[in-house]
Structures are given as C-alpha cells and as structure tokens.
Scaffold this active site. Sequence first.
Site, mmCIF file in Angstrom:
data_model
loop_
_atom_site.group_PDB
_atom_site.id
_atom_site.type_symbol
_atom_site.label_atom_id
_atom_site.label_comp_id
_atom_site.label_asym_id
_atom_site.label_seq_id
_atom_site.Cartn_x
_atom_site.Cartn_y
_atom_site.Cartn_z
ATOM 1 N N ASN A 72 -1.679 3.545 16.713
ATOM 2 C CA ASN A 72 -2.883 3.449 15.999
ATOM 3 C C ASN A 72 -3.291 1.761 16.256
ATOM 4 O OD1 ASN A 72 -4.971 3.654 14.022
ATOM 5 N ND2 ASN A 72 -3.547 3.695 12.198
ATOM 6 N N SER A 127 13.088 4.788 14.188
ATOM 7 C CA SER A 127 11.977 4.453 14.831
ATOM 8 C C SER A 127 12.838 3.962 16.327
ATOM 9 C CB SER A 127 11.379 3.128 14.256
ATOM 10 O OG SER A 127 10.717 3.752 13.088
ATOM 11 N N LEU A 128 12.596 4.860 17.165
ATOM 12 C CA LEU A 128 13.335 4.484 18.485
ATOM 13 C C LEU A 128 12.460 4.157 19.498
ATOM 14 C CD1 LEU A 128 16.070 5.014 19.791
ATOM 15 C CD2 LEU A 128 15.344 7.507 20.658
ATOM 16 N N HIS A 129 11.259 4.852 19.774
ATOM 17 C CA HIS A 129 10.129 4.037 20.742
ATOM 18 C C HIS A 129 10.700 3.586 22.019
ATOM 19 C CE1 HIS A 129 8.109 4.189 16.705
ATOM 20 N NE2 HIS A 129 8.715 2.970 16.180
ATOM 21 N N CYS A 178 8.412 -5.982 15.264
ATOM 22 C CA CYS A 178 7.995 -5.136 16.259
ATOM 23 C C CYS A 178 6.666 -5.314 16.987
ATOM 24 C CB CYS A 178 8.073 -3.464 15.624
ATOM 25 S SG CYS A 178 9.653 -2.990 14.971
ATOM 26 N N GLU A 183 0.739 -1.048 -0.047
ATOM 27 C CA GLU A 183 -0.191 0.045 0.062
ATOM 28 C C GLU A 183 0.758 1.144 -0.112
ATOM 29 O OE1 GLU A 183 -1.878 -1.071 3.456
ATOM 30 O OE2 GLU A 183 -0.558 0.202 4.879
ATOM 31 N N CYS A 186 0.347 2.679 8.818
ATOM 32 C CA CYS A 186 1.233 1.554 8.239
ATOM 33 C C CYS A 186 0.589 0.133 8.234
ATOM 34 C CB CYS A 186 2.617 1.479 8.743
ATOM 35 S SG CYS A 186 3.355 3.010 8.618
ATOM 36 N N CYS A 245 3.742 8.392 1.401
ATOM 37 C CA CYS A 245 4.064 7.293 2.338
ATOM 38 C C CYS A 245 4.144 6.021 1.485
ATOM 39 C CB CYS A 245 3.203 7.159 3.375
ATOM 40 S SG CYS A 245 3.873 5.860 4.609
ATOM 41 N N SER A 255 12.803 6.054 6.834
ATOM 42 C CA SER A 255 12.599 5.530 8.162
ATOM 43 C C SER A 255 13.175 4.148 8.481
ATOM 44 C CB SER A 255 11.246 5.501 8.518
ATOM 45 O OG SER A 255 11.056 5.062 9.811
ATOM 46 N N CYS A 280 6.946 -7.417 6.576
ATOM 47 C CA CYS A 280 8.138 -7.079 7.156
ATOM 48 C C CYS A 280 8.791 -8.342 7.891
ATOM 49 C CB CYS A 280 7.967 -6.002 8.030
ATOM 50 S SG CYS A 280 9.646 -5.294 8.603
ATOM 51 N N GLY A 313 7.267 -2.432 5.587
ATOM 52 C CA GLY A 313 8.634 -3.115 5.315
ATOM 53 C C GLY A 313 9.683 -2.106 6.040
ATOM 54 N N GLU A 314 10.857 -2.769 5.873
ATOM 55 C CA GLU A 314 12.065 -2.159 6.308
ATOM 56 C C GLU A 314 12.907 -1.934 5.262
ATOM 57 O OE1 GLU A 314 13.636 -0.637 9.171
ATOM 58 O OE2 GLU A 314 15.072 -0.456 7.518
ATOM 59 N N CYS A 316 3.448 -3.213 15.573
ATOM 60 C CA CYS A 316 3.200 -2.870 14.432
ATOM 61 C C CYS A 316 2.564 -4.330 13.670
ATOM 62 C CB CYS A 316 4.577 -2.531 13.692
ATOM 63 S SG CYS A 316 4.501 -2.629 11.861
#
Length: 362
Positions: free
Chosen positions: A300, A223-225, A118, A94, A343, A107, A201, A114, A169-170, A121
């Site tokens: 989300n 993407s620290l989080h 995570c 997408e 995402c 985006c 990212s 992926c 995806g990464e 996600c």
Amino acid sequence: MSDTRTNLIGLDRAELTAEMAAFGEKPFRARQIWQAMYFQGVADFSDMTTLSKDLRARLAERYSIARPDISRALVSEDNSRKWLLRFADGNQAETVFIPEDDRGALCVSSQVGCTLTCSFCHTGTQRLVRNLTAGEIVAQVMIARDATGEWPSAQEDRLMSNIVMMGMGEPLLNYDNVAKALGIVMDGEGIAISKRRITLSTSGVVPLIRRCGEELGVNLAISLHAPTDELRDVLVPINKRYPIAELLQACREYPGSSNARRITFEYVMLNGINDSPAEAHELVRLVKDIPAKFNLIPFNPWPGAIYTCSSNNAMHRFAKILNDAGLSAPIRVPRGRDIMAACGQLKSASQHARLKANAPAA
Ligand code: SAH
Ligand code: SF4
C-alpha cells in the site's frame, strides 16, 4: 477542564475488585460493574440500573468509563470503517474494522507510532512513539462495538467476530499492556472474543513469541516479507537482531500451533524486490516443517515510499508457486483504500492535510 476521575476501562478483574474494595464495595459489585462495562457496553454509570441510585452517583464522582475522543470516523465505499482516536494526552492512534460476508475483523493498534523502522511501512516513519495503555487498547474494541451496535456481547453471528493486532505499533514491544488488554477482551463475562479469533502480528520479537503462545494462546502472524537475511535485514531491520533461522525456530515451537491452527506468514508484495519465483521457492523451503499459511499483501503506497506494489501477474505467479507446494496463499484484497485503511495511513494523511491547510497560499 480535564477529567480527574479514574477511568475504569483497562483495569483487569483483580484490579477492579481491589479498586472497589478500596471504595468500600464488595467483590460482587465489582463483578456487576465489570459486566455492565464489558458485557452490556454501558458508557455511563447512570445506566447501570443494577446498582442503587446513590452508588451510581458516588461512582460517577470518582470514576469514569469514558471512551477516547474520536477525532475522525470514516466509512469506505466497501464498508470498512476507520477511527482516528485521540487519547487524553493528545496522542492519536487508529483502529480499522473490515467487515466480510459472515464475519469481520477489527485491526487494533498497540502503540502510537513504532520504534522499528521497516522500510516499506509508514508507521515506522512517525516520530512520536509511546506504548498504548491496556485501557487504550481495550477502548478501541469498545468503540468498534459501539459503532456496530453489538452490545450486549452476543456469542453468535457477530459482525465484529475477530481481532487482529495489526494496527500501528509492534505489539510484542508493548507486551504487558497488550496481554492485559487481550485478557480483558477474552473474558467470558465481558466482550468475550475467544483466543481462537484473535491474531497477533509481530515483526519478529523472538524472545516474546513463546510467552505470547503460552500466556495468551492467540493465533500468531509473522511479518516475514523476505526469504533471506540479506533482504530481510533491509525490509525488517529487527531481523539483524533476530534472524530468520531463530524466528522460524520460535514458530516451530509456538505453543498451540497445528495443522488446524497454522501460523500466518505475512508477505508484502514489493515490485522487483521480493516477488520473484526464486523467492517463492525459497519460502516453500523455509517453512516446510512449520504448519504455515501465507497472506500476500499488496504493498500500500504512501507519499515518499521508495517501493511500488508488485504487478498482478507477479503476485499470481508467486501465489501459484506457494499453492502448488500445498500452502494457502491468498492475495489480500486491498480494503478501504479510499479511506487509507492500511496500517498507519490515516493519521499521517490527516497530518498532511493539516500541513497543507497551514501552508501559505502559493
Ligand atoms: N508491527 C506488527 C503489526 C503491525 S503491521 C508487524 O509488523 O507485524 C501489520 C502488517 O501490515 C505487517 O505485516 C506489516 O508488515 C504490514 N504493512 C505495513 N506497512 C504496509 C504497507 N505500506 N503496505 C502493505 N503492508 C504493510
Ligand atoms: Fe513497526 Fe510493524 Fe510497521 Fe515494522 S511493519 S515499522 S514493526 S508497525
């Protein structure tokens, strides 16, 4: 019947020139075709009016410049748009367009699914994973351009002004195809979106971060989080391989970063997990010698997720601590929630819908 012609979308300039040479055409023809495809946005050889009729017909027999099929196109109440694309092998990914007042970001996805997992996600829960080809990545930009009607590529006042590699995806685990695709997108005689308007990212594939800066020169988002390895190991498991200290060292050394060009740290706000004042203070300490800014992303939710989004109070308290330390930390306004524009959400939503439709009536 499947199309056996070679799709030219995704060939870089050298490859297109070589392909045309093998086809018996001079380099200047390759350049004309490049401009027609990527500057004019032509989707059919018959519209390449700079070429003779005979050449157009011969090209159309052997090649195509077809976009992937759009299996769903959705427009949100807030005007963000989302396309679910079906590629030649039936796999789907997408692309989301998020317009703002004077600009807009697309985006873009880099993989189907992926391989990283995570825990917050949804993309990471999808079983099917493959890299997207350079052509499939470039085609996402072309489809958005088709929709915004911004061919030929104007340089000024574009609705679709920016690209963020923040879809499924990464991107650094599909580095070669992403690099090739971005090279095509940045080419000044084509789509012409400059590296300053592109952000990649990553969840932290440390060995490729430097290469990304040196070879592509795009903006970097991490993407620290989480502020500690203990928590980040759980939220972003690749942290076990490349822990926070190594990741931040790669950020310090990121080519081209400066106070004018800061590294973005993305931080998903998870209720009771990573949103305390102590964690905000720890982040300030971690990035004190890095030209940094934060992006606080309200979580989300998706069906089956084990997290909830932080309260507004917690998010504002968190943002204030970062702001007081001189760090920009906007709380990202959720966009396109009605079309599930975050995402990895639409593809799974349509899968759910299909499952429902197939379920026996109760
Ligand atoms: N794989 C890359 C890029 C894609 S994800 C990466 O992880 O950076 C783009 C951003 O959306 C990342 O910061 C990711 O952590 C975040 N994200 C993923 N799922 C989310 C969710 N359910 N709610 C909010 N943000 C999410
Ligand atoms: Fe993959 Fe990024 Fe999702 Fe992690 S957040 S599973 S790296 S897409």
